[in-house]
Scaffold this active site. Structure first.
Site, short mmCIF file in Angstrom:
data_model
loop_
_atom_site.label_atom_id
_atom_site.label_comp_id
_atom_site.label_asym_id
_atom_site.label_seq_id
_atom_site.Cartn_x
_atom_site.Cartn_y
_atom_site.Cartn_z
N HIS A 137 5.18 -3.20 10.55
CA HIS A 137 6.16 -2.26 11.13
C HIS A 137 7.55 -2.93 11.15
O HIS A 137 8.10 -3.23 12.22
CB HIS A 137 5.69 -1.92 12.54
N GLU A 145 8.50 0.42 6.57
CA GLU A 145 7.18 -0.15 6.83
C GLU A 145 6.26 0.05 5.63
O GLU A 145 6.33 1.08 4.97
CB GLU A 145 6.56 0.50 8.07
#
Length: 296
Positions: free
Chosen positions: A170, A269
């Site tokens: 992330h 991401e």
């Protein structure tokens, strides 16, 4: 925290009170070599900062981030697994899984002849989690930090039944959001998480003028990220899902560790989620590799 391996020159152990203002602390690994400076938290095996030689930090870390045990740290590269986002089978479970808030074990640390530091960390499922996620698994991650960031994630299903697995690195990148553009969106088809995951079509590049939360399934390949101050490439293998996120002003106002900071970052991401979710057979490994580098 006691370490099970010897740290090479240029790598040291500290806590967050030595690096960032915080009443609480979590253990940190600090890297300082001729090639780069970096900080990695043992909690979540989360890379918090990466500054290449004569450069600026590629990653954004919230000035309001909390460095407390069991508290997710906003910024850097959190590892979200064994599921990404809301658990589709058990929506009441914690978003993004458990592992980003757990202490990982540093298994090995080394520095090669070229000055690239390698950090290998590991964790595993806990018996207490089995009622909610009835699979036993082991996870390893290796970071190679030099002139670029290389990340390799390995997940093994130690159970005797097929395990559902979704995950993402992330990544929060430092950016001037109004000037940021992302290229390399695959087919451009995405699920809009601001509109009940309705399928839509994006024409490159992706820009940011308000909340953006988009899932590009099966995108793979390489993304080029123009941040307004530098240009980075994000590529990978075994991590075909692309997620692009910035909360925009309205949503960020209700996030105490973001606020006006939404202007200073974008999340690009890579992982395997939604239609790319894996069904990991008993005894099998999933391996994903991601590289972040300056654009060439």
């Amino acid at each position: 925290m006691n370490l099970t391996c010897e740290l090479p020159a240029g790598v040291s152990l500290s806590d967050s009170r030595n690096e960032y203002a915080s009443e609480s602390s979590i253990p940190l690994i600090r890297v300082e070599t001729p090639l780069c400076r970096a900080v990695l938290a043992l909690q979540g095996a989360q890379l918090l900062s990466f500054v290449p030689e004569s450069g600026r930090d590629w990653l954004w870390l919230s000035p309001q981030a909390e460095f407390a045990p069991g508290k997710a740290v906003r910024g850097g590269i959190p590892l979200c697994l064994p599921w990404f986002g809301v658990n589709r089978r058990r929506p009441e479970l914690p978003k993004h899984g458990w592992l980003r808030q757990r202490d990982w074990q540093l298994q090995a640390a080394s520095c090669d002849a070229e000055g690239v530091v390698s950090l290998q960390l590991a964790t595993a499922s806990l018996p207490s989690e089995l009622p909610d996620f009835p699979w036993v698994y082991e996870v390893e991650v290796e970071y190679r930090l030099g002139r670029q960031i290389e990340l390799e994630l390995r997940v093994r299903n130690c159970s005797d039944t097929v395990m559902p697995l979704s995950f993402a690195a992330h990544s929060y990148f430092s950016a001037i959001i109004e000037q940021t553009q992302v290229f390399g969106l695959g087919s451009g088809r995405f699920l809009d998480n601001t509109d009940s995951l309705l399928a839509k079509q994006q024409v490159e590049p992706q820009t940011f003028f308000g909340e953006v939360d988009r899932v590009f399934e099966g995108a793979g390949g390489r993304q080029r990220l123009l941040t307004g101050s530098q240009t980075l490439d994000v590529s990978g293998e075994g991590c075909d899902t692309l997620v692009i996120w910035n909360p925009g002003e309205r949503l960020a106002a209700d996030m105490k560790d973001v606020g006006g900071g939404y202007r200073d970052y974008v999340c690009v991401e890579r992982g395997m989620a939604f239609a790319d979710e894996l069904a990991l057979a008993p005894g099998d490994d999933c391996v994903a590799r991601m590289v972040i580098s300056t654009a060439t």
